[in-house]
Design an enzyme around this catalytic site. Structure first.
Site, mmCIF file in Angstrom:
data_model
loop_
_atom_site.group_PDB
_atom_site.id
_atom_site.type_symbol
_atom_site.label_atom_id
_atom_site.label_comp_id
_atom_site.label_asym_id
_atom_site.label_seq_id
_atom_site.Cartn_x
_atom_site.Cartn_y
_atom_site.Cartn_z
ATOM 1 N N PRO A 1 -27.223 -1.735 -9.852
ATOM 2 C CA PRO A 1 -28.176 -0.685 -9.446
ATOM 3 C C PRO A 1 -29.400 -1.267 -8.732
ATOM 4 O O PRO A 1 -29.870 -0.720 -7.739
ATOM 5 C CB PRO A 1 -28.563 -0.035 -10.770
ATOM 6 C CG PRO A 1 -27.382 -0.270 -11.660
ATOM 7 C CD PRO A 1 -26.833 -1.616 -11.258
ATOM 8 N N LEU A 2 -29.926 -2.386 -9.236
ATOM 9 C CA LEU A 2 -31.096 -3.007 -8.620
ATOM 10 C C LEU A 2 -30.788 -3.391 -7.174
ATOM 11 O O LEU A 2 -31.545 -3.108 -6.260
ATOM 12 C CB LEU A 2 -31.495 -4.263 -9.419
ATOM 13 C CG LEU A 2 -32.584 -5.121 -8.771
ATOM 14 C CD1 LEU A 2 -33.909 -4.376 -8.825
ATOM 15 C CD2 LEU A 2 -32.730 -6.460 -9.480
ATOM 16 N N TYR B 1 0.855 -1.190 0.000
ATOM 17 C CA TYR B 1 0.000 0.000 0.000
ATOM 18 C C TYR B 1 0.889 1.238 0.000
ATOM 19 O O TYR B 1 1.515 1.569 0.988
ATOM 20 C CB TYR B 1 -0.915 0.037 1.227
ATOM 21 C CG TYR B 1 -1.922 -1.091 1.318
ATOM 22 C CD1 TYR B 1 -2.213 -1.899 0.225
ATOM 23 C CD2 TYR B 1 -2.597 -1.339 2.513
ATOM 24 C CE1 TYR B 1 -3.139 -2.927 0.327
ATOM 25 C CE2 TYR B 1 -3.532 -2.365 2.622
ATOM 26 C CZ TYR B 1 -3.795 -3.153 1.522
ATOM 27 O OH TYR B 1 -4.708 -4.170 1.637
ATOM 28 N N LEU C 1 -18.859 -3.132 0.446
ATOM 29 C CA LEU C 1 -19.932 -2.553 -0.378
ATOM 30 C C LEU C 1 -19.656 -2.726 -1.870
ATOM 31 O O LEU C 1 -20.280 -2.075 -2.691
ATOM 32 C CB LEU C 1 -20.097 -1.061 -0.062
ATOM 33 C CG LEU C 1 -21.180 -0.686 0.942
ATOM 34 C CD1 LEU C 1 -21.269 0.817 1.079
ATOM 35 C CD2 LEU C 1 -22.538 -1.253 0.562
ATOM 36 N N GLY C 2 -18.712 -3.606 -2.230
ATOM 37 C CA GLY C 2 -18.336 -3.745 -3.649
ATOM 38 C C GLY C 2 -19.277 -4.657 -4.411
ATOM 39 O O GLY C 2 -19.946 -5.502 -3.843
#
Length: 290
Positions: free
Chosen positions: A222-223, A66, A217-218
């Protein structure tokens, strides 16, 4: 000296002989854009790490790749000498190229160098937990992990690593690793919409092995995100809060490492993960991934 807090959502979990809060913190977002270069605001990055400790979080996830070398240096600058209760988890098996890619570096000599670089950057004599990163940016890829994992097991026998884990791994690779040396965690992509590891999570829970999902949250269409947003709105919560709370309630062996470069957002994530979801809400959320 910092004492272990159990007031964080989810309580604690034991990684081998290391007790950590199930709510942890991932450092990836502290580096610059594309996880390359220094943070835009150095002092803010240090403030986030210090807030992690002040909140009672005892599990920080990092990697020398990183930045590269940015997040480990920030951790050392902000927190060294470390509280006894803090456990830093790192990963090896990939480096960075000048284009910002993540080419694999899994030869035994690559891994030996990576372990020593992590030790030096973090100012440690022993790494608490090292995950072997497999696959590539597209996800896990089949194939034997014997050569690299045996190299890490050797470094563990030399006293440089306390515990081992695997990241971005197939269930077959998890089993292969376990046949070489004990593992205490698996770190894979998993969230409400991406449920490929459901069976693996349940198996690991029975064995007392942690599962650490990345990208909470990946992978939402859209649905799916409209279904999540509707539940979040009904609960007067953010979609991230609902997603984190669902993960904590999904299985007791799930550990969270959401990342952020903002103190306010870190506090929001902690508060949000404490949301209690009803059986009806859990059933509704389960439909997203199926």
């Amino acid at each position: 000296m910092s004492t272990l807090s159990t007031s964080l959502p989810g309580g604690t979990w034991t990684l081998g002989d290391l007790t950590v809060t199930r709510f942890g913190y991932g450092t990836m977002q502290l580096a610059g854009p594309g996880v390359m270069g220094p943070p835009a605001d150095h002092d803010s990055a240090l403030a986030v790490l210090r807030e992690v400790i002040d909140l009672g979080i005892t599990h920080i996830d990092t990697a020398d790749a990183y930045g590269p070398r940015v997040t480990n240096q920030l951790i050392r600058e902000a927190l060294h000498p470390y509280p006894e209760s803090l456990h830093i988890v790192t990963k090896v098996g990939a480096i960075r190229d000048e284009q910002g890619g993540w080419p694999p570096a899994r030869k035994p000599e690559d891994l030996r160098r990576a372990v020593h670089e992590n030790l030096e950057a973090l100012g440690l004599e022993v790494l608490d937990l090292v995950n072997l990163r497999l696959g590539d940016a597209r996800g896990p890829r089949p194939g034997s992990l014997a050569e690299p994992f045996e190299a890490l097991a050797e470094l563990q026998q030399q006293g440089l690593i306390r515990h081992l884990g695997v990241s971005n791994a197939t269930p077959e690779q998890v089993a292969e690793a376990q046949a070489i040396a004990p593992i205490v965690c698996v770190q894979n992509m998993y969230n409400l919409a991406y449920r490929q590891d459901d069976a693996l999570i349940d198996e690991l829970a029975e064995e007392g092995i942690a599962y650490v999902p990345f990208f909470p949250l990946g992978g939402f269409s859209p649905l799916q995100s409209s279904a999540l947003s509707a539940i979040a709105a009904r609960l007067d919560a953010t979609p991230m809060s609902v997603a984190l709370a669902w993960l904590l309630q999904r299985s007791p062996n799930i550990l969270l490492i959401p990342g952020t470069s903002s103190v306010a957002h870190l506090r929001e994530n902690v508060a949000g993960a404490g949301l209690s979801l009803s059986d009806e809400e859990l059933t509704e959320l389960d439909k997203i991934g199926h």
